[in-house]
Write a protein that holds these residues in place. Structure first.
Motif, mmCIF file in Angstrom:
data_model
loop_
_atom_site.group_PDB
_atom_site.id
_atom_site.type_symbol
_atom_site.label_atom_id
_atom_site.label_comp_id
_atom_site.label_asym_id
_atom_site.label_seq_id
_atom_site.Cartn_x
_atom_site.Cartn_y
_atom_site.Cartn_z
ATOM 1 N N THR A 1 14.719 3.536 70.907
ATOM 2 C CA THR A 1 13.985 3.675 72.170
ATOM 3 C C THR A 1 14.297 4.976 72.898
ATOM 4 O O THR A 1 13.474 5.453 73.683
ATOM 5 C CB THR A 1 14.299 2.491 73.104
ATOM 6 N N ALA A 2 15.462 5.557 72.649
ATOM 7 C CA ALA A 2 15.833 6.788 73.367
ATOM 8 C C ALA A 2 14.854 7.918 73.084
ATOM 9 O O ALA A 2 14.469 8.661 73.992
ATOM 10 C CB ALA A 2 17.248 7.205 72.989
ATOM 11 N N SER A 3 14.436 8.059 71.821
ATOM 12 C CA SER A 3 13.508 9.132 71.474
ATOM 13 C C SER A 3 12.151 8.919 72.145
ATOM 14 O O SER A 3 11.479 9.879 72.542
ATOM 15 C CB SER A 3 13.339 9.226 69.954
ATOM 16 N N ARG A 4 11.748 7.671 72.299
ATOM 17 C CA ARG A 4 10.477 7.396 72.969
ATOM 18 C C ARG A 4 10.552 7.691 74.458
ATOM 19 O O ARG A 4 9.615 8.231 75.043
ATOM 20 C CB ARG A 4 10.065 5.944 72.720
ATOM 21 N N THR A 5 11.663 7.353 75.061
ATOM 22 C CA THR A 5 11.858 7.676 76.475
ATOM 23 C C THR A 5 11.792 9.178 76.694
ATOM 24 O O THR A 5 11.164 9.669 77.648
ATOM 25 C CB THR A 5 13.212 7.129 76.966
ATOM 26 N N GLN B 1 2.078 5.774 76.651
ATOM 27 C CA GLN B 1 1.481 5.460 75.353
ATOM 28 C C GLN B 1 1.567 6.640 74.400
ATOM 29 O O GLN B 1 1.943 6.491 73.229
ATOM 30 C CB GLN B 1 0.016 5.051 75.537
ATOM 31 N N ARG B 2 1.243 7.818 74.905
ATOM 32 C CA ARG B 2 1.232 8.984 74.024
ATOM 33 C C ARG B 2 2.637 9.373 73.565
ATOM 34 O O ARG B 2 2.818 9.916 72.480
ATOM 35 C CB ARG B 2 0.537 10.152 74.712
ATOM 36 N N GLY B 3 3.643 9.101 74.398
ATOM 37 C CA GLY B 3 5.011 9.350 73.977
ATOM 38 C C GLY B 3 5.383 8.486 72.788
ATOM 39 O O GLY B 3 6.010 8.957 71.826
ATOM 40 N N ASN B 4 4.972 7.216 72.829
ATOM 41 C CA ASN B 4 5.212 6.323 71.698
ATOM 42 C C ASN B 4 4.492 6.820 70.448
ATOM 43 O O ASN B 4 5.038 6.800 69.338
ATOM 44 C CB ASN B 4 4.733 4.905 72.030
ATOM 45 N N VAL C 1 23.953 1.337 62.309
ATOM 46 C CA VAL C 1 22.774 1.877 62.987
ATOM 47 C C VAL C 1 23.162 2.564 64.289
ATOM 48 O O VAL C 1 22.625 3.628 64.630
ATOM 49 C CB VAL C 1 21.741 0.761 63.243
ATOM 50 N N ARG C 2 24.097 1.975 65.020
ATOM 51 C CA ARG C 2 24.553 2.598 66.265
ATOM 52 C C ARG C 2 25.176 3.964 65.988
ATOM 53 O O ARG C 2 24.932 4.940 66.713
ATOM 54 C CB ARG C 2 25.564 1.690 66.957
ATOM 55 N N ARG C 3 25.954 4.053 64.922
ATOM 56 C CA ARG C 3 26.579 5.327 64.562
ATOM 57 C C ARG C 3 25.520 6.342 64.125
ATOM 58 O O ARG C 3 25.578 7.525 64.505
ATOM 59 C CB ARG C 3 27.598 5.110 63.441
ATOM 60 N N LEU C 4 24.552 5.911 63.345
ATOM 61 C CA LEU C 4 23.481 6.815 62.927
ATOM 62 C C LEU C 4 22.701 7.326 64.133
ATOM 63 O O LEU C 4 22.351 8.507 64.203
ATOM 64 C CB LEU C 4 22.531 6.093 61.960
ATOM 65 N N ALA C 5 22.433 6.431 65.084
ATOM 66 C CA ALA C 5 21.705 6.831 66.293
ATOM 67 C C ALA C 5 22.508 7.838 67.102
ATOM 68 O O ALA C 5 21.953 8.806 67.646
ATOM 69 C CB ALA C 5 21.395 5.593 67.141
ATOM 70 N N LEU D 1 18.357 -9.278 62.772
ATOM 71 C CA LEU D 1 18.713 -7.858 62.862
ATOM 72 C C LEU D 1 17.716 -7.059 63.699
ATOM 73 O O LEU D 1 17.854 -5.837 63.817
ATOM 74 C CB LEU D 1 18.805 -7.239 61.463
ATOM 75 N N ARG D 2 16.725 -7.724 64.276
ATOM 76 C CA ARG D 2 15.689 -7.010 65.009
ATOM 77 C C ARG D 2 16.250 -6.188 66.168
ATOM 78 O O ARG D 2 15.649 -5.210 66.591
ATOM 79 C CB ARG D 2 14.661 -8.008 65.558
ATOM 80 N N ASP D 3 17.414 -6.578 66.665
ATOM 81 C CA ASP D 3 18.006 -5.844 67.786
ATOM 82 C C ASP D 3 18.283 -4.387 67.451
ATOM 83 O O ASP D 3 18.334 -3.536 68.351
ATOM 84 C CB ASP D 3 19.308 -6.514 68.234
#
Length: 205
Positions: free
Chosen positions: A122-126, A142-145, A35-39, A114-116
């Motif tokens: 979160t980067a895309s939401r920021t 809120q609207r960004g989320n 997942v880290r690599r995909l991100a 695996l929830r971590d």
């Protein structure tokens, strides 16, 4: 996901047996690494698409850092086009990677340990919150989320949902135009900017 094992990765990478487990001791560690690599790869695509720069010149960004000036309707429309192009890329050349990301995230719903891995989204939401703040949106947090959720839902629908049956073929100009319209509608709504049906310039709502 059942096929994602240390042994399978060793075989696919043509490494000696046990190499993968030496770096990632558990299945949880292995999935987190995937997942880290995909991100990281998705982030590189976003950076190349200049999604967070609107129409700001790259040289200016490199000289002064991330842009902070307000985003107007023209900027939002340009931004929607870049997001649409990125989505179309993830439906074509990035299709396998996008499917892998969804598979990993679904795994987290069955295994709480695996929830971590969800934190890698979160980067895309920021980024979305910052863009909507520059566009003058009410409650950009809120609207960004919501914006990210809508765009990700659009991608999911085109990739594995009923949208894949009715949308233009991925990779075509029609696909990019249709995605542009969908993203533009959502983006203007989240920014609180009216999206006129005519060619008149949008106005602040």
């Amino acid at each position: 996901m059942r096929g994602l094992t240390h042994r399978a990765v060793d075989a696919r990478a043509e490494l000696p047996l046990g190499s993968t487990s030496a770096y990632f001791r558990t299945r949880k560690a292995l999935i987190e690494a995937v997942v880290r690599r995909l991100a990281d790869l998705d982030r590189a695509d976003v950076d190349r698409a200049d999604v967070d720069r609107a129409d700001v010149d790259r040289a200016d960004v490199e000289a002064t850092g991330p842009p902070t000036e307000p985003l107007g309707p023209r900027d939002l429309d340009l931004l929607a086009g870049r997001i649409a192009g990125l989505l179309d890329q993830w439906l074509t050349s990035g299709r396998t990677r996008t499917l892998a990301r969804y598979a990993c995230l679904l795994e987290a719903t069955h295994h709480p340990e695996l929830r971590d891995i969800l934190s890698y989204g979160t980067a895309s939401r920021t980024q979305a919150r910052a863009l909507l703040a520059r566009a003058g949106a009410v409650n950009p947090e809120q609207r960004g989320n919501h914006l990210v959720a809508c765009v990700d839902g659009l991608l999911f629908d085109r990739l594995v949902g009923a949208g894949s049956l009715t949308a233009p073929p991925p990779g075509s100009e029609q696909s990019r135009a249709d995605l542009h319209q969908a993203v533009r509608t959502v983006l203007f709504a989240m920014a609180g900017t009216d999206l006129p049906e005519t060619g008149d310039p949008p106005t602040r709502g």
